[in-house]
Design an enzyme around this catalytic site. Structure first.
Site, PDB file in Angstrom:
ATOM      1  N   SER A   1      -3.293  -8.148   2.886  1.00 45.38           N
ATOM      2  CA  SER A   1      -3.339  -7.982   4.337  1.00 45.38           C
ATOM      3  C   SER A   1      -3.650  -9.310   5.025  1.00 45.38           C
ATOM      4  O   SER A   1      -3.117  -9.608   6.096  1.00 45.38           O
ATOM      5  CB  SER A   1      -4.377  -6.917   4.708  1.00 45.38           C
TER       6      SER A   1
ATOM      7  N   ARG B   1      -2.290  -5.451  -8.985  1.00 49.01           N
ATOM      8  CA  ARG B   1      -1.125  -6.281  -8.699  1.00 49.01           C
ATOM      9  C   ARG B   1      -0.944  -7.397  -9.701  1.00 49.01           C
ATOM     10  O   ARG B   1       0.169  -7.813  -9.980  1.00 49.01           O
ATOM     11  CB  ARG B   1      -1.252  -6.884  -7.296  1.00 49.01           C
TER      12      ARG B   1
ATOM     13  N   HIS C   1       0.840  -1.205   0.000  1.00 47.95           N
ATOM     14  CA  HIS C   1       0.000   0.000   0.000  1.00 47.95           C
ATOM     15  C   HIS C   1       0.876   1.258   0.000  1.00 47.95           C
ATOM     16  O   HIS C   1       0.599   2.220  -0.722  1.00 47.95           O
ATOM     17  CB  HIS C   1      -0.889   0.038   1.256  1.00 47.95           C
TER      18      HIS C   1
ATOM     19  N   LYS D   1     -16.021  -7.155   5.902  1.00 48.44           N
ATOM     20  CA  LYS D   1     -14.732  -7.864   5.946  1.00 48.44           C
ATOM     21  C   LYS D   1     -14.353  -8.271   7.379  1.00 48.44           C
ATOM     22  O   LYS D   1     -13.368  -8.950   7.578  1.00 48.44           O
ATOM     23  CB  LYS D   1     -13.621  -6.995   5.349  1.00 48.44           C
TER      24      LYS D   1
HETATM   25  N1  COA Z   1      -0.395  -4.002  -1.818  1.00 53.72           N
HETATM   26  C1  COA Z   1      -0.703  -4.942  -0.918  1.00 53.72           C
HETATM   27  N2  COA Z   1      -1.950  -5.362  -0.689  1.00 53.72           N
HETATM   28  C2  COA Z   1      -2.922  -4.798  -1.403  1.00 53.72           C
HETATM   29  C3  COA Z   1      -2.689  -3.805  -2.363  1.00 53.72           C
HETATM   30  C4  COA Z   1      -1.350  -3.414  -2.570  1.00 53.72           C
HETATM   31  N3  COA Z   1      -1.009  -2.492  -3.464  1.00 53.72           N
HETATM   32  N4  COA Z   1      -3.858  -3.452  -2.917  1.00 53.72           N
HETATM   33  C5  COA Z   1      -4.797  -4.191  -2.320  1.00 53.72           C
HETATM   34  N5  COA Z   1      -4.239  -5.006  -1.418  1.00 53.72           N
HETATM   35  C6  COA Z   1      -4.892  -6.024  -0.588  1.00 53.72           C
HETATM   36  C7  COA Z   1      -5.723  -5.462   0.502  1.00 53.72           C
HETATM   37  O1  COA Z   1      -4.990  -5.289   1.705  1.00 53.72           O
HETATM   38  C8  COA Z   1      -6.785  -6.511   0.656  1.00 53.72           C
HETATM   39  O2  COA Z   1      -6.308  -7.595   1.425  1.00 53.72           O
HETATM   40  P1  COA Z   1      -7.325  -8.495   2.240  1.00 53.72           P
HETATM   41  O3  COA Z   1      -8.488  -8.834   1.336  1.00 53.72           O
HETATM   42  O4  COA Z   1      -6.485  -9.648   2.591  1.00 53.72           O
HETATM   43  O5  COA Z   1      -7.757  -7.645   3.393  1.00 53.72           O
HETATM   44  C9  COA Z   1      -6.963  -7.098  -0.724  1.00 53.72           C
HETATM   45  O6  COA Z   1      -5.781  -6.776  -1.404  1.00 53.72           O
HETATM   46  C10 COA Z   1      -8.145  -6.589  -1.431  1.00 53.72           C
HETATM   47  O7  COA Z   1      -8.035  -5.218  -1.448  1.00 53.72           O
HETATM   48  P2  COA Z   1      -9.132  -4.302  -2.062  1.00 53.72           P
HETATM   49  O8  COA Z   1      -9.745  -4.952  -3.209  1.00 53.72           O
HETATM   50  O9  COA Z   1      -8.482  -3.006  -2.253  1.00 53.72           O
HETATM   51  O10 COA Z   1     -10.220  -4.213  -0.979  1.00 53.72           O
HETATM   52  P3  COA Z   1     -10.245  -3.270   0.199  1.00 53.72           P
HETATM   53  O11 COA Z   1     -11.050  -3.959   1.213  1.00 53.72           O
HETATM   54  O12 COA Z   1      -8.889  -2.895   0.644  1.00 53.72           O
HETATM   55  O13 COA Z   1     -10.986  -1.943  -0.364  1.00 53.72           O
HETATM   56  C11 COA Z   1     -12.933  -0.605  -0.923  1.00 53.72           C
HETATM   57  C12 COA Z   1     -12.231  -1.977  -1.006  1.00 53.72           C
HETATM   58  C13 COA Z   1     -12.964  -0.101   0.504  1.00 53.72           C
HETATM   59  C14 COA Z   1     -12.157   0.385  -1.785  1.00 53.72           C
HETATM   60  C15 COA Z   1     -14.361  -0.795  -1.488  1.00 53.72           C
HETATM   61  O14 COA Z   1     -14.987  -1.835  -0.785  1.00 53.72           O
HETATM   62  C16 COA Z   1     -15.212   0.467  -1.348  1.00 53.72           C
HETATM   63  O15 COA Z   1     -15.121   1.348  -2.146  1.00 53.72           O
HETATM   64  N6  COA Z   1     -16.064   0.516  -0.301  1.00 53.72           N
HETATM   65  C17 COA Z   1     -16.953   1.655  -0.058  1.00 53.72           C
HETATM   66  C18 COA Z   1     -18.419   1.291  -0.352  1.00 53.72           C
HETATM   67  C19 COA Z   1     -18.714   1.505  -1.804  1.00 53.72           C
HETATM   68  O16 COA Z   1     -18.654   2.595  -2.338  1.00 53.72           O
HETATM   69  N7  COA Z   1     -19.072   0.401  -2.466  1.00 53.72           N
HETATM   70  C20 COA Z   1     -19.349   0.386  -3.865  1.00 53.72           C
HETATM   71  C21 COA Z   1     -18.042   0.194  -4.650  1.00 53.72           C
HETATM   72  S1  COA Z   1     -18.350  -0.379  -6.260  1.00 53.72           S
END
Ligand code: COA
Length: 162
Positions: free
Chosen positions: A128, A90, A17, A41
């Protein structure tokens, strides 16, 4: 001023991140790291702890703000006057979900843009969840997270990793 929003659950923030945040600063004048409540989550760390860890890890970076958010991402982005959302791509496996999110967000808010950045290849395998699993089994964390985050993960040993 070009403002970018980098949203995620950050449970917890990893080197992957941080790498994306650093890259975003080359494109945007200011980056707001938006830490989502993400109740579905069932995060290990509560929202205040996750925000605190992101602040600690990014405190040396100028032009980075860290905020908690809940509700729709498009509303947060509009309220902050941001130009675009930043997401890290990624691997091919990220593509389908990211493409879907980008298109749903664009349907919800006209003019909404998503910018995809590629992390350094050394972080493409990180999530994560995998780091929480390594921590729960007593593995070394220095290659994955900031030492302060590692200390908090070790403090949670024994906590169920979901
Ligand atoms: N390096 C390392 N890990 C990474 C990464 C990076 N560059 N990018 C993503 N990851 C990891 C995250 O830590 C996460 O790990 P986990 O699933 O083991 O916890 C995984 O990859 C998935 O990440 P991501 O797809 O980014 O999900 P998120 O939970 O971190 O974020 C939101 C998702 C919060 C952006 C999305 O749910 C959101 O926008 N929520 C708000 C509600 C909303 O508007 N919903 C409608 C959206 S269409």
């Amino acid at each position: 001023m070009k403002i970018g929003v980098y949203p995620g659950t950050f449970d917890p923030i990893t080197h992957g991140h941080t790498d994306i945040i650093r890259r975003s600063l080359r494109v945007f004048d200011k980056v707001i790291v938006a830490v989502a409540l993400s109740p579905t989550k069932r995060p290990m760390f509560d929202l205040a702890e996750r925000v605190d860890m992101v602040r600690l890890v990014t405190k040396e970076l100028a032009h980075v703000d860290v905020e908690a958010f809940q509700g729709l991402l498009v509303d947060f982005v509009r309220d902050r006057g941001a130009r675009a959302v930043i997401r890290g791509l990624r691997a091919i496996s990220d593509f389908e979900y990211e493409f879907q999110m980008a298109l749903v967000n664009r349907k919800l808010a006209e003019g909404f843009e998503t910018v995809f950045l590629t992390p350094s290849e050394e972080y493409t395998y990180l999530t994560s969840s995998i780091i929480k699993e390594v921590a729960s089994l007593g593995g070394r964390l220095d290659a994955f997270v900031h030492p302060l985050v590692g200390a908090r993960l070790f403090g949670r040993r024994g906590t169920k990793v979901s």
